[in-house]
Design an enzyme around this catalytic site. Structure first.
Site, PDB file in Angstrom:
ATOM      1  N   LYS A  57       5.754   5.387  -1.492  1.00  0.00           N
ATOM      2  CA  LYS A  57       6.613   6.128  -0.379  1.00  0.00           C
ATOM      3  C   LYS A  57       8.122   5.995  -0.832  1.00  0.00           C
ATOM      4  CE  LYS A  57       3.682   7.461   3.120  1.00  0.00           C
ATOM      5  NZ  LYS A  57       3.530   7.113   4.639  1.00  0.00           N
ATOM      6  N   ASP A  65      -5.060   1.400   7.929  1.00  0.00           N
ATOM      7  CA  ASP A  65      -3.911   2.351   7.702  1.00  0.00           C
ATOM      8  C   ASP A  65      -3.985   3.657   8.794  1.00  0.00           C
ATOM      9  OD1 ASP A  65      -1.515   3.747   6.069  1.00  0.00           O
ATOM     10  OD2 ASP A  65      -3.037   5.278   5.803  1.00  0.00           O
ATOM     11  N   HIS A 117       0.829  -1.196  -0.150  1.00  0.00           N
ATOM     12  CA  HIS A 117      -0.157   0.116  -0.061  1.00  0.00           C
ATOM     13  C   HIS A 117       0.777   1.435   0.114  1.00  0.00           C
ATOM     14  CE1 HIS A 117       0.550   0.557   4.350  1.00  0.00           C
ATOM     15  NE2 HIS A 117       0.102   1.503   4.213  1.00  0.00           N
ATOM     16  N   ASP A 118       1.845   1.392   0.338  1.00  0.00           N
ATOM     17  CA  ASP A 118       2.938   2.505   0.478  1.00  0.00           C
ATOM     18  C   ASP A 118       4.037   2.404  -0.356  1.00  0.00           C
ATOM     19  OD1 ASP A 118       1.461   4.435   2.112  1.00  0.00           O
ATOM     20  OD2 ASP A 118       2.452   3.606   4.075  1.00  0.00           O
ATOM     21  N   HIS A 170       2.374   9.590  -3.378  1.00  0.00           N
ATOM     22  CA  HIS A 170       2.904   8.390  -3.136  1.00  0.00           C
ATOM     23  C   HIS A 170       1.601   7.325  -3.280  1.00  0.00           C
ATOM     24  CE1 HIS A 170       0.620   8.277   0.965  1.00  0.00           C
ATOM     25  NE2 HIS A 170       0.826   6.974   0.751  1.00  0.00           N
ATOM     26  N   HIS A 183      -6.186   3.949  -0.265  1.00  0.00           N
ATOM     27  CA  HIS A 183      -6.483   3.819   1.120  1.00  0.00           C
ATOM     28  C   HIS A 183      -6.391   5.320   1.986  1.00  0.00           C
ATOM     29  CE1 HIS A 183      -1.863   4.012   0.431  1.00  0.00           C
ATOM     30  NE2 HIS A 183      -1.799   5.040   1.492  1.00  0.00           N
ATOM     31  N   HIS A 184      -6.170   6.404   0.902  1.00  0.00           N
ATOM     32  CA  HIS A 184      -6.478   7.771   1.148  1.00  0.00           C
ATOM     33  C   HIS A 184      -7.551   8.399   0.804  1.00  0.00           C
ATOM     34  CE1 HIS A 184      -3.044   8.569   3.908  1.00  0.00           C
ATOM     35  NE2 HIS A 184      -2.223   7.904   2.988  1.00  0.00           N
TER      36      HIS A 184
END
Length: 215
Positions: free
Chosen positions: A61, A139, A57-58, A86, A110-111
């Site tokens: 980044k 998250d 998920h990240d 990201h 997820h955001h």
């Protein structure tokens, strides 16, 4: 699926170990999402996909400078814009692998918020699947329960206040948030166990390798 799962475990560590302040974050999100998906009643294959999505998920980044990730002060508007990118890179990285569109969405959304105010794609509720909704809650829960350079991790009451506020505003899926708090101790303990494993690996093996290379 098994090969992708192994690769996602590798990237989970690469993502987390990029910064000492996030050394256990992905492990926590992934474990929380898996337990939530099991409690939600998702099929076994979907649960396995959830772990992969949590691990990835990240991944976006990896291109974010540590000067921003580890900044103890409030981010500038420009720096916050860089951070927000990201999720876009997470989506494009995973989507470029054939057959992983659903995992790409679960990981990268997820955001996103149910009212369309999230990022990077400003998806509305009908465009955000259950998997993405679960990873979003996982998250947020993991992030605000962890220590960060600018604050200490929050306790259960503070976490509940934040998540309930977001469900009241129709930003998060109320079912997922209630599932988290109905099983809070179980989920929290599982997350802590996985994060402890990640931290031990980071401190005893990863940092040792880094020191050896530096010498």
């Amino acid at each position: 699926m098994e090969d992708i799962s192994l690769i996602s475990n590798l990237y989970r560590d690469l993502i987390d170990f990029k910064s000492r302040f996030t050394a256990t974050h992905t492990s926590g999100v992934s474990e929380c999402a898996v337990v939530l998906s099991e409690l939600f009643g998702m099929a076994e294959l979907d649960v396995k996909s959830m772990r992969i999505a949590g691990n990835f998920h990240d991944i976006g980044k990896l291109i974010i400078p540590n000067s921003i990730l580890e900044k103890p002060e409030k981010l500038t508007v420009e720096e916050y814009g860089v951070i927000r990118c990201h999720t876009y890179y997470t989506y494009n990285t995973i989507y470029s692998i054939g057959g992983l569109q659903r995992i790409a969405e679960w990981a990268a959304y997820h955001h996103e918020k149910l009212d369309g105010s999230g990022y990077p794609f400003h998806c509305k509720a009908e465009e955000i699947g259950t998997g993405s909704r679960i990873i979003t809650v996982a998250d947020i829960f993991t992030a605000i329960s962890e220590d960060r350079p600018y604050r200490k991790g929050m306790d259960k009451d503070a976490i509940h206040k934040i998540l309930k506020s977001q469900t009241d505003k129709k930003l998060l899926d109320k079912r997922i948030v209630e599932l988290l708090f109905d099983n809070y101790e179980t989920i929290s303990n599982q997350v802590k166990i996985e994060q402890a494993k990640a931290l031990e690996f980071y401190e005893k093996r990863f940092l040792t390798i880094v020191d050896e290379i530096a010498q």
